[in-house]
Design a protein around this motif. Structure first.
Motif, PDB file in Angstrom:
ATOM      1  N   LEU A  51     -48.550 -55.376 -58.241  1.00 46.07           N
ATOM      2  CA  LEU A  51     -49.028 -55.395 -59.627  1.00 46.07           C
ATOM      3  C   LEU A  51     -50.133 -56.438 -59.795  1.00 46.07           C
ATOM      4  O   LEU A  51     -51.168 -56.178 -60.418  1.00 46.07           O
ATOM      5  N   ASP A  54     -53.323 -55.326 -57.726  1.00 47.44           N
ATOM      6  CA  ASP A  54     -53.990 -54.149 -58.321  1.00 47.44           C
ATOM      7  C   ASP A  54     -54.759 -54.509 -59.587  1.00 47.44           C
ATOM      8  O   ASP A  54     -55.755 -53.866 -59.918  1.00 47.44           O
ATOM      9  N   ASN A  55     -54.302 -55.512 -60.290  1.00 46.19           N
ATOM     10  CA  ASN A  55     -54.939 -55.886 -61.561  1.00 46.19           C
ATOM     11  C   ASN A  55     -55.715 -57.201 -61.470  1.00 46.19           C
ATOM     12  O   ASN A  55     -55.963 -57.843 -62.485  1.00 46.19           O
ATOM     13  N   THR A  58     -59.148 -56.723 -63.335  1.00 45.96           N
ATOM     14  CA  THR A  58     -59.096 -56.296 -64.739  1.00 45.96           C
ATOM     15  C   THR A  58     -58.281 -57.234 -65.609  1.00 45.96           C
ATOM     16  O   THR A  58     -58.355 -57.156 -66.827  1.00 45.96           O
ATOM     17  N   ILE A  60     -54.504 -59.761 -65.069  1.00 50.18           N
ATOM     18  CA  ILE A  60     -53.105 -59.647 -64.651  1.00 50.18           C
ATOM     19  C   ILE A  60     -52.204 -59.569 -65.881  1.00 50.18           C
ATOM     20  O   ILE A  60     -52.260 -60.446 -66.744  1.00 50.18           O
ATOM     21  N   PRO A  61     -51.366 -58.545 -65.961  1.00 53.09           N
ATOM     22  CA  PRO A  61     -50.432 -58.433 -67.093  1.00 53.09           C
ATOM     23  C   PRO A  61     -49.258 -59.402 -66.897  1.00 53.09           C
ATOM     24  O   PRO A  61     -48.283 -59.086 -66.214  1.00 53.09           O
ATOM     25  N   GLU A  64     -45.584 -58.296 -67.612  1.00 56.46           N
ATOM     26  CA  GLU A  64     -44.929 -57.502 -66.570  1.00 56.46           C
ATOM     27  C   GLU A  64     -44.562 -58.370 -65.373  1.00 56.46           C
ATOM     28  O   GLU A  64     -43.496 -58.192 -64.777  1.00 56.46           O
TER      29      GLU A  64
END
Length: 188
Positions: A51, A54-55, A58, A60-61, A64
């Protein structure tokens, strides 16, 4: 001194521990569940790492990532509690078994004819009874928990490695079998 037939000796010992069989089964189940949970933890960590990577560009969430962290914390905490409970149960069972063994040996000694004690020193008898019962209790406490945990960890690791990478699983199994073979050669 090693027993002549180790498997038969353990079988007799487990039969002697028959009244505690349900507690031993409970400890084995707790150990298996705790070990399985400790194997699931790295899989959650893998998902969290994927996660993040991948982010990366863009954003990082973090909510999550935090959720994954909480899940990992819960998994490892439950695993630790289960392993602790298993250790306490096995320690109690083995100590009670050692105490029962001492009582049974005492009853047996009280039935032995006095002529036996003329040939054997009392200190030698007491030393053997005390040391052997304590050694058996300690050995059972260590061996049962470690055996169940190790077997579950080995099988679970093979399953997780197969899911992740088959070549890594084959390498691990071959090297483990080679290590076991060397250990058997050294021990005999």
């Amino acid at each position: 001194e090693k027993p002549k037939d180790l498997v038969q000796s353990w079988r007799k010992l487990f039969n002697y521990m028959g009244r505690y069989r349900k507690y031993i089964i409970l400890a084995v189940m707790l150990s298996m569940i705790g070990t399985i949970l400790s194997l699931i933890g790295p899989n959650v960590l893998k998902d969290m790492t994927n996660l993040i990577t991948d982010n990366m560009m863009t954003g990082i969430p973090l909510d999550e990532v935090g959720r994954y962290g909480i899940i990992m914390l819960i998994i490892y905490a439950i695993s630790a509690v289960l392993m602790l409970a298993q250790g306490i149960i096995l320690a109690t069972v083995t100590q009670r078994t050692a105490g029962n063994l001492r009582k049974d040996i005492s009853r047996k000694i009280n039935r032995i004819p006095l002529s036996f004690f003329d040939k054997t020193s009392t200190g030698d008898i007491m030393s053997r009874v005390t040391n052997d019962a304590d050694t058996m209790g300690q050995s059972m406490n260590q061996a049962i928990g470690m055996l169940v945990s190790s077997i579950t960890l080995f099988i679970g690791s093979i399953v997780m490695m197969t899911i992740t990478n088959v070549l890594m699983m084959i390498t691990a199994v071959v090297s483990s079998l080679a290590g076991i073979g060397l250990m058997i050669i050294i021990m005999t």
